[in-house]
Scaffold this active site. Sequence first.
Site, PDB file in Angstrom:
ATOM      1  N   MET A 239       0.743  -1.172   0.172  1.00 15.44           N
ATOM      2  CA  MET A 239       0.039  -0.128  -0.097  1.00 15.44           C
ATOM      3  C   MET A 239       0.797   1.254   0.032  1.00 15.44           C
ATOM      4  O   MET A 239       1.911   1.383   0.401  1.00 15.44           O
ATOM      5  CB  MET A 239      -0.699  -0.069   1.100  1.00 15.44           C
ATOM      6  CG  MET A 239      -2.041   1.020   1.296  1.00 15.44           C
ATOM      7  SD  MET A 239      -3.396   0.710   2.451  1.00 15.44           S
ATOM      8  CE  MET A 239      -2.635   1.142   3.886  1.00 15.44           C
ATOM      9  N   CYS A 240       0.346   2.223  -0.640  1.00 15.08           N
ATOM     10  CA  CYS A 240       0.763   3.661  -0.728  1.00 15.08           C
ATOM     11  C   CYS A 240      -0.035   4.553  -0.464  1.00 15.08           C
ATOM     12  O   CYS A 240      -1.090   4.405  -0.783  1.00 15.08           O
ATOM     13  CB  CYS A 240       2.052   3.700  -1.897  1.00 15.08           C
ATOM     14  SG  CYS A 240       3.371   2.778  -1.730  1.00 15.08           S
ATOM     15  N   GLY A 241       0.404   5.936  -0.348  1.00 15.07           N
ATOM     16  CA  GLY A 241      -0.604   6.983  -0.697  1.00 15.07           C
ATOM     17  C   GLY A 241       0.071   8.251  -1.288  1.00 15.07           C
ATOM     18  O   GLY A 241       1.280   8.243  -1.386  1.00 15.07           O
TER      19      GLY A 241
ATOM     20  N   ARG B  50      -0.798   5.023   5.515  1.00 18.78           N
ATOM     21  CA  ARG B  50      -0.586   4.119   3.877  1.00 18.78           C
ATOM     22  C   ARG B  50       0.697   3.850   3.895  1.00 18.78           C
ATOM     23  O   ARG B  50       0.958   2.933   2.847  1.00 18.78           O
ATOM     24  CB  ARG B  50      -1.327   5.055   2.853  1.00 18.78           C
ATOM     25  CG  ARG B  50      -2.778   4.928   2.974  1.00 18.78           C
ATOM     26  CD  ARG B  50      -3.312   5.902   1.859  1.00 18.78           C
ATOM     27  NE  ARG B  50      -3.466   4.929   0.581  1.00 18.78           N
ATOM     28  CZ  ARG B  50      -4.336   4.052   0.512  1.00 18.78           C
ATOM     29  NH1 ARG B  50      -5.481   3.872   1.049  1.00 18.78           N
ATOM     30  NH2 ARG B  50      -4.149   3.130  -0.614  1.00 18.78           N
TER      31      ARG B  50
END
Lengths: 230, 304
Positions: free
Chosen positions: B1-3, B34
């Site tokens: 996951m990343c933001g 995130r």
Amino acid sequence: MASIGVMDASEMTTRELNALLKKASKTEDLIEITNPGARHNIVVGILDECHIKINGSVGYYSASLLDGPTVDIDGNAGWALGENLMTGRINVSGDVGASVGASMRGGDLFVGGDAGARAGISMKGGTLLVTGNTGFLTGFMMQKGRIVVCGDVGDAVGDSMYEGIIYVGGEYGSLGSDAEVAEIDEDELLDLWSLLDSNGVKSKPDFKKIISSKRLYHFDSLERLELASV
Amino acid sequence: MCGIGGIVYRDDAPRGSHPVGDGLIKMLQSLAHRGMDSTGVTVSGGVFEASLMVRLWVEDGYILESVFSDVGNAVKEVGGVIGFKETKGRFLRLGVTSECDVRALADVLFMLEGVVVHSIGENSEVIKDIGMAIDIDGRHNVSGLYGTHGIGHVRMATESIVDITHSHPFWAYPFPDISVVHNGQLTNYHKLKRHYEGEGYQFQTQNDSELIAVYLADKLFQDNSLEDALISSLDDLDGTFTFLVSTKDAIGYAKDRWAAKPLVTMETDSVVAVASEEVALRSVFSDEIRRIEPQQSEVMTWQV
């Protein structure tokens, strides 16, 4: 006279908020939550009948794992709002993200705006009503219940659905695998319009009905409980 | 996951007067859940007292003074004149005041051992480091950077090592002011990387997201519009992605055909903001502005 509790979400962690809420839901009839700030997991795991009002937007998995309460959200919601709803009611005034009502078993979920992709994914009961549009893979792997979308629906609607019904008021992009359009009878249409009316939706769309073609799975192998009733 | 997040100011205020760095830091800090491995931003539309701004980092194990002197010589070698130089630890910010070919400059810098070029821009710079947004703001004063638009990223690594080099944004060698942040995974990365290496493009990392920067750069080099490049990426890139691209005067996004990664956008006459989650938009902008969730296979661009 109903008692009222007010909780300012900005003054506590999400874990503290949900713990307090769980306690309050057993004694208060009306609980207001202010400043939710679009945070995740606001109102989770409430198993008592009560009325919870949220003034603002909430994030992912909000109003999820609920069995009983009525939750009004004056704002938007992120992904997977109302996941695993058992009974009760969720109203959102604005838009919601993807996977709204994921795996819901019962109850009513009302969305005043649009919903993202995979609305009603793996739904197992209850009613999901979206006033606006929904996205890609609406009703993906749906197993029971009904999805009512007043606006348009994206591609692959009803993909791999087992049972249940998807009603589309506007246009749909394409049918998903093993989904087909069925005839809708007049009583069904009147019933839907009355559902809209009771939710304050004034339009009377000419709904299309989408169901499973039942060619993808083995529908003749019943569960143990189903066998007992045959 | 990343933001991921981005901002475009599009009012008539003078260039370089908007708190782009501050806005991005607030948005990225609210997305810290995130990803906390690393954080990075591209701040664009700044006013530089230089024709080119170079941001680079020196890998651990190399002697700073000697690498910095190599960098100085390399810049001179391609006809560059260094107008100013700021160092923060192993990070170097370099203003090149003379006209200088960006590809030639990048090529000589890439040749230097221990040097990782973060960006070469005419109006933009990339700042990236390990840690959360507030950490990198503390170290690099990102919130003191003004401009017209920018993008940012918080990383939870899935594909490659956690270090400064593999943090986002990725600059699109050798095109000034084009950079990319990406949430997702590319499954045809190795195949496309081999293709672009054959075409003469240089990769500095093993991160799949760097490919998107190179891919878009190549499309733009072939005179495609930014929007056309984004549309073709929907077919050419395989896997899950929502990515943002920042250019000299625009930002844009592409969201994959599975709608697998989130994005919400909000737009007024004077400002556009996009982010993985609404919580980031609300950290900077009013609750009253409606946010839209793009559906699958969508692209969009906004001009400054």
